[in-house]
Design an enzyme around this catalytic site. Sequence first.
Site, PDB file in Angstrom:
ATOM      1  N   CYS A  22       0.825  -1.221   0.000  1.00  0.00           N
ATOM      2  CA  CYS A  22       0.000   0.000   0.000  1.00  0.00           C
ATOM      3  C   CYS A  22       0.855   1.265   0.000  1.00  0.00           C
ATOM      4  O   CYS A  22       0.346   2.354  -0.244  1.00  0.00           O
ATOM      5  CB  CYS A  22      -0.912   0.004   1.219  1.00  0.00           C
ATOM      6  SG  CYS A  22      -1.915  -1.481   1.353  1.00  0.00           S
ATOM      7  N   HIS A  74      -2.886   6.982   3.692  1.00  0.00           N
ATOM      8  CA  HIS A  74      -3.399   5.755   3.076  1.00  0.00           C
ATOM      9  C   HIS A  74      -4.778   5.446   3.648  1.00  0.00           C
ATOM     10  O   HIS A  74      -4.967   5.405   4.872  1.00  0.00           O
ATOM     11  CB  HIS A  74      -2.417   4.611   3.350  1.00  0.00           C
ATOM     12  CG  HIS A  74      -2.950   3.278   2.947  1.00  0.00           C
ATOM     13  ND1 HIS A  74      -3.607   3.077   1.751  1.00  0.00           N
ATOM     14  CD2 HIS A  74      -2.952   2.076   3.588  1.00  0.00           C
ATOM     15  CE1 HIS A  74      -3.982   1.813   1.671  1.00  0.00           C
ATOM     16  NE2 HIS A  74      -3.604   1.189   2.770  1.00  0.00           N
ATOM     17  N   ASN A 124     -10.192   0.183   0.917  1.00  0.00           N
ATOM     18  CA  ASN A 124      -8.730   0.228   0.852  1.00  0.00           C
ATOM     19  C   ASN A 124      -8.301  -0.183  -0.563  1.00  0.00           C
ATOM     20  O   ASN A 124      -8.434  -1.349  -0.932  1.00  0.00           O
ATOM     21  CB  ASN A 124      -8.170  -0.732   1.901  1.00  0.00           C
ATOM     22  CG  ASN A 124      -6.657  -0.768   1.922  1.00  0.00           C
ATOM     23  OD1 ASN A 124      -5.993  -0.279   1.002  1.00  0.00           O
ATOM     24  ND2 ASN A 124      -6.094  -1.362   2.969  1.00  0.00           N
TER      25      ASN A 124
HETATM   26  O1  UT7 Z   1      -3.464  -1.333   3.921  1.00  0.00           O
HETATM   27  C1  UT7 Z   1      -3.045  -1.983   5.072  1.00  0.00           C
HETATM   28  C2  UT7 Z   1      -3.839  -3.209   5.142  1.00  0.00           C
HETATM   29  N1  UT7 Z   1      -4.695  -3.475   6.204  1.00  0.00           N
HETATM   30  C3  UT7 Z   1      -5.101  -2.691   7.212  1.00  0.00           C
HETATM   31  O2  UT7 Z   1      -4.771  -1.567   7.377  1.00  0.00           O
HETATM   32  C4  UT7 Z   1      -6.036  -3.311   8.187  1.00  0.00           C
HETATM   33  C5  UT7 Z   1      -5.658  -3.054   9.624  1.00  0.00           C
HETATM   34  N2  UT7 Z   1      -6.588  -3.658  10.555  1.00  0.00           N
HETATM   35  C6  UT7 Z   1      -7.862  -3.223  10.692  1.00  0.00           C
HETATM   36  O3  UT7 Z   1      -8.277  -2.279  10.025  1.00  0.00           O
HETATM   37  C7  UT7 Z   1      -8.732  -3.916  11.724  1.00  0.00           C
HETATM   38  O4  UT7 Z   1      -7.939  -4.764  12.524  1.00  0.00           O
HETATM   39  C8  UT7 Z   1      -9.872  -4.728  11.077  1.00  0.00           C
HETATM   40  C9  UT7 Z   1     -10.885  -3.788  10.465  1.00  0.00           C
HETATM   41  C10 UT7 Z   1      -9.330  -5.675  10.016  1.00  0.00           C
HETATM   42  C11 UT7 Z   1     -10.589  -5.552  12.162  1.00  0.00           C
HETATM   43  O5  UT7 Z   1     -11.068  -4.697  13.187  1.00  0.00           O
HETATM   44  P1  UT7 Z   1     -10.828  -5.099  14.707  1.00  0.00           P
HETATM   45  O6  UT7 Z   1     -11.462  -4.032  15.516  1.00  0.00           O
HETATM   46  O7  UT7 Z   1      -9.339  -5.329  14.895  1.00  0.00           O
HETATM   47  O8  UT7 Z   1     -11.671  -6.409  14.829  1.00  0.00           O
HETATM   48  P2  UT7 Z   1     -11.179  -7.896  15.232  1.00  0.00           P
HETATM   49  O9  UT7 Z   1     -10.305  -8.467  14.203  1.00  0.00           O
HETATM   50  O10 UT7 Z   1     -10.694  -7.856  16.644  1.00  0.00           O
HETATM   51  O11 UT7 Z   1     -12.557  -8.671  15.223  1.00  0.00           O
HETATM   52  C12 UT7 Z   1     -13.587  -8.426  16.213  1.00  0.00           C
HETATM   53  C13 UT7 Z   1     -14.721  -9.402  15.985  1.00  0.00           C
HETATM   54  C14 UT7 Z   1     -14.238 -10.846  15.899  1.00  0.00           C
HETATM   55  O12 UT7 Z   1     -15.223 -11.651  16.520  1.00  0.00           O
HETATM   56  P3  UT7 Z   1     -15.008 -12.162  18.040  1.00  0.00           P
HETATM   57  O13 UT7 Z   1     -13.727 -12.961  18.024  1.00  0.00           O
HETATM   58  O14 UT7 Z   1     -14.902 -10.924  18.887  1.00  0.00           O
HETATM   59  O15 UT7 Z   1     -16.236 -12.974  18.302  1.00  0.00           O
HETATM   60  C15 UT7 Z   1     -14.264 -11.158  14.429  1.00  0.00           C
HETATM   61  O16 UT7 Z   1     -14.468 -12.514  14.133  1.00  0.00           O
HETATM   62  O17 UT7 Z   1     -15.358  -9.132  14.729  1.00  0.00           O
HETATM   63  C16 UT7 Z   1     -15.428 -10.335  13.951  1.00  0.00           C
HETATM   64  N3  UT7 Z   1     -15.346  -9.967  12.548  1.00  0.00           N
HETATM   65  C17 UT7 Z   1     -16.420  -9.591  11.827  1.00  0.00           C
HETATM   66  N4  UT7 Z   1     -17.719  -9.496  12.130  1.00  0.00           N
HETATM   67  C18 UT7 Z   1     -18.571  -9.073  11.173  1.00  0.00           C
HETATM   68  C19 UT7 Z   1     -14.229  -9.875  11.766  1.00  0.00           C
HETATM   69  N5  UT7 Z   1     -14.582  -9.456  10.533  1.00  0.00           N
HETATM   70  C20 UT7 Z   1     -15.921  -9.280  10.543  1.00  0.00           C
HETATM   71  C21 UT7 Z   1     -16.859  -8.837   9.583  1.00  0.00           C
HETATM   72  N6  UT7 Z   1     -18.162  -8.755   9.935  1.00  0.00           N
HETATM   73  N7  UT7 Z   1     -16.499  -8.491   8.324  1.00  0.00           N
END
Ligand code: UT7
Length: 329
Positions: free
Chosen positions: A115, A256, A286
Amino acid sequence: MKFQGVKIAGTGSYVPEKVLTNDDLSKIVDTSDEWIVTRTGIKERHIAEDDQFTSDLSSEAALKAIASAGITVEELQLIIVATLTPDKTFPNTASLVQKKIGAVNAACFSLEAGCTGFVYGLEVGAGMIGSGLYKNILVIGAEKLSSVVDWTDRTTCVLFGDGAGAAVLTATEVENNAYLGSDLGSSGEQHDILHIPAGGCAIPFSQKVVDEKLNTLQMNGKEVFKHAVKGMSNSATKALEEANLTVDDIDWVVAHQANVRIINAVGQKLNVPSEKVYINVDRFGNTSAASVPIAFDEMIQKGLVKRGQKVLFVAFGGGLTWGANIIEY
Ligand code: UT7
């Protein structure tokens, strides 16, 4: 060779017509508009057609950038395409763009810095013009991320979109140099927290690759989030130091567009008022290397960024890589 100044003479961007909303996604995977908006700020993203490739998106953005720079395609001496989704592993996507736009006098190569690709591309282009070697360079950030996303993985497929952004860099008098400062970095230690495991020589394509989806993007979101905030704020601070500027001198921050929470956290760390931090991740998701140039071009089209204003680009991505450039538009 004689040292030259560098300026951004023109910009352009392009996103495919097809829009995929959060509600559309909730019919494919177990997710909701509410989850996606709250966690990422994304509402919709654009998705390329099956027969529309990174070089096509690039070419559309390139032609607009060339027109806005007021040069002819023949005057381009170099095309750099920053992408992690090349049309083919080999040869490079920039040569395909050359063919499509008719830039017969350009050298071509692609650059892979995730990215951060466009920010790296600007640094390379600015260095090549600054040294006196080139006069007109086209830098493109472009992605067809829909082609590498696992559409059954809700933790990644909701985040990404397709598109392209481009800028024409041209030579100017040294005293009018508009490339004011920069910083690039990388930490290969974390290369596998955001990656596509297969398709290179380490794990060439095979039935196993397809069965295990090793040809799709895989990410440890939480780890990436932490590194993103730290990497972008540190890099922006270093670029400001190099340019001998403070954050108060900056008119716009174009970060970004990965996640609105990441962008806001970086803005807060840098102490930038939120009205100076541009956000369009809600409409494009993104788009990796394309996100900074799409946002910048959109700001110009809207009349937000004006000639003479100082703009800080800052990005972060797989590699890990990070970087920042400060320009006077
Ligand atoms: O360009 C660089 C590339 N990437 C990035 O910049 C991404 C960086 N990371 C992020 O933006 C965030 O970490 C995410 C948006 C990917 C995830 O957000 P988070 O607040 O870190 O959520 P999490 O991974 O801790 O997930 C929380 C919950 C989980 O469920 P449990 O374990 O709490 O029951 C996930 O399974 O949300 C669940 N979950 C979803 N639920 C509904 C994960 N993805 C989804 C989804 N819809 N799409």
